[in-house]
Design a protein around this motif. Sequence first.
Motif, PDB file in Angstrom:
ATOM      1  N   GLN A 155       0.832  -1.200   0.000  1.00 48.24           N
ATOM      2  CA  GLN A 155       0.000   0.000   0.000  1.00 48.24           C
ATOM      3  C   GLN A 155       0.873   1.260   0.000  1.00 48.24           C
ATOM      4  OE1 GLN A 155      -2.580  -0.434   3.385  1.00 48.24           O
ATOM      5  NE2 GLN A 155      -3.865  -1.987   2.422  1.00 48.24           N
ATOM      6  N   LYS A 156       1.961   1.255   0.788  1.00 46.24           N
ATOM      7  CA  LYS A 156       2.880   2.394   0.813  1.00 46.24           C
ATOM      8  C   LYS A 156       3.558   2.574  -0.544  1.00 46.24           C
ATOM      9  CE  LYS A 156       4.048   2.097   5.750  1.00 46.24           C
ATOM     10  NZ  LYS A 156       5.139   1.823   6.721  1.00 46.24           N
ATOM     11  N   LEU A 157       3.906   1.443  -1.156  1.00 47.35           N
ATOM     12  CA  LEU A 157       4.544   1.499  -2.469  1.00 47.35           C
ATOM     13  C   LEU A 157       3.623   2.164  -3.478  1.00 47.35           C
ATOM     14  CD1 LEU A 157       6.828   0.703  -4.425  1.00 47.35           C
ATOM     15  CD2 LEU A 157       5.723  -1.516  -4.686  1.00 47.35           C
ATOM     16  N   GLU A 158       2.368   1.764  -3.475  1.00 44.44           N
ATOM     17  CA  GLU A 158       1.409   2.358  -4.407  1.00 44.44           C
ATOM     18  C   GLU A 158       1.213   3.841  -4.115  1.00 44.44           C
ATOM     19  OE1 GLU A 158      -0.092   0.927  -7.167  1.00 44.44           O
ATOM     20  OE2 GLU A 158       1.528  -0.463  -6.697  1.00 44.44           O
ATOM     21  N   ALA A 159       1.176   4.223  -2.826  1.00 40.46           N
ATOM     22  CA  ALA A 159       1.019   5.634  -2.460  1.00 40.46           C
ATOM     23  C   ALA A 159       2.210   6.444  -2.953  1.00 40.46           C
ATOM     24  CB  ALA A 159       0.876   5.769  -0.945  1.00 40.46           C
ATOM     25  N   ASN A 160       3.412   5.902  -2.842  1.00 37.09           N
ATOM     26  CA  ASN A 160       4.599   6.623  -3.293  1.00 37.09           C
ATOM     27  C   ASN A 160       4.679   6.690  -4.812  1.00 37.09           C
ATOM     28  OD1 ASN A 160       6.243   7.679  -1.087  1.00 37.09           O
ATOM     29  ND2 ASN A 160       6.326   5.575  -0.377  1.00 37.09           N
ATOM     30  N   ARG A 161       4.130   5.694  -5.475  1.00 38.23           N
ATOM     31  CA  ARG A 161       4.062   5.763  -6.941  1.00 38.23           C
ATOM     32  C   ARG A 161       3.137   6.898  -7.377  1.00 38.23           C
ATOM     33  NH1 ARG A 161       3.722  -0.759  -8.165  1.00 38.23           N
ATOM     34  NH2 ARG A 161       5.974  -1.134  -8.242  1.00 38.23           N
ATOM     35  N   VAL A 162       2.045   7.074  -6.629  1.00 43.09           N
ATOM     36  CA  VAL A 162       1.126   8.180  -6.921  1.00 43.09           C
ATOM     37  C   VAL A 162       1.836   9.515  -6.683  1.00 43.09           C
ATOM     38  CG1 VAL A 162      -0.988   9.343  -6.171  1.00 43.09           C
ATOM     39  CG2 VAL A 162      -0.963   6.861  -6.438  1.00 43.09           C
ATOM     40  N   LYS A 163       2.603   9.611  -5.577  1.00 43.04           N
ATOM     41  CA  LYS A 163       3.365  10.829  -5.289  1.00 43.04           C
ATOM     42  C   LYS A 163       4.382  11.110  -6.386  1.00 43.04           C
ATOM     43  CE  LYS A 163       3.095  10.534  -0.235  1.00 43.04           C
ATOM     44  NZ  LYS A 163       3.867  10.338   1.011  1.00 43.04           N
TER      45      LYS A 163
END
Length: 359
Positions: free
Chosen positions: A176-184
Amino acid sequence: MNRRRCATAAITLVCALTVLASPGQAFAAPEPPPARPGALKDPFKDVPKKSLEEVRLEIEALYRKAASATDAYNLAKEQAERQSAEIVRLAQEIVKGQARIDALKNRAGAAARAQYRDGGLPPEAQLMLTSDPQLFLDGAGRIREGQKATRDLLGELSRTQADLASYTKDASAQWQKLEANRVKQEKAKKEINTQLAAAKKIEDRLQKEELERLVALEQQAEYKAQTAWLSSGVLKEINGRASVQGKRAVHFATAQLGKPYVWGAEGPESFDCSGLTSQAWAAAGKGIPRTSQEQWRLLPHIDIKDMRPGDLIIYHADASHVGMYLGDGAIVHAPRPGRNVTITGAGSMAILGVVRPDK
């Protein structure tokens, strides 16, 4: 000493530049479009003309915003890479945990099958049927050992299952953090491209002579800031000598002179500002944070008067730029898109503070 003479010569060259255009130089507004029949108002009629100095400040603000977005992109990228590596590690632990559970279940199954072959009676019941005292004593010892082994087996199985559940939960959180950072990353990338496109659009509207005067105005602004910084007497207090690692970092950074700035780049052919400083210290054997903002947040702060070659000077209130101090009031840095790695005055930009990677 040669490097110090190089730095001093570079600063002297900047100081010797003369102003090619005054700050009040007018920047022509775009040519108005042909009038259309029935048009009520010329949309460009009331557009005020900007001085070249105003244009310079506008471009500088756009590049500053792009630099901040670049830091956000680099941080998100760095975090995403760490999270990807952690997901791989957790996946490996999950595989090993599942294999361990399978092995423990096989041992438990083997024990159950052995009991079935003995007539289905538990060891305690079989022991009570013997009439041999010595056999009874030997059997009692084996039973205690067997009971302990069974408890150990069940305990290990329970712990392994709990570890497996924890690894799975952690892997899900990291994903989930990985996906959030990809969005960032994508958001920051869009912001970078928006700011750079706006700056390029303004620069493309300038004539060759105006571009030359714009560079001269940039140099004048840097010279004015550097002169004010030096006039404060700051160099009288700065006399620190570089550490062994600091010398290595300086050697790497100055070897990159002339290479272009590219946002997000860490070499070897191009760099952004923190890409240059982080790679220079990596070459010196010291890993430091990737972005200027993280370098400011995590590395030890020192007073300017204690500064020595190899230290990093962080610029602007948002810590969006960084350069490496060379000594003699000079830094090496990767300025911005359209510029190359160069040497300039350490006081040519607004100093936020100084950090020391090897303190």
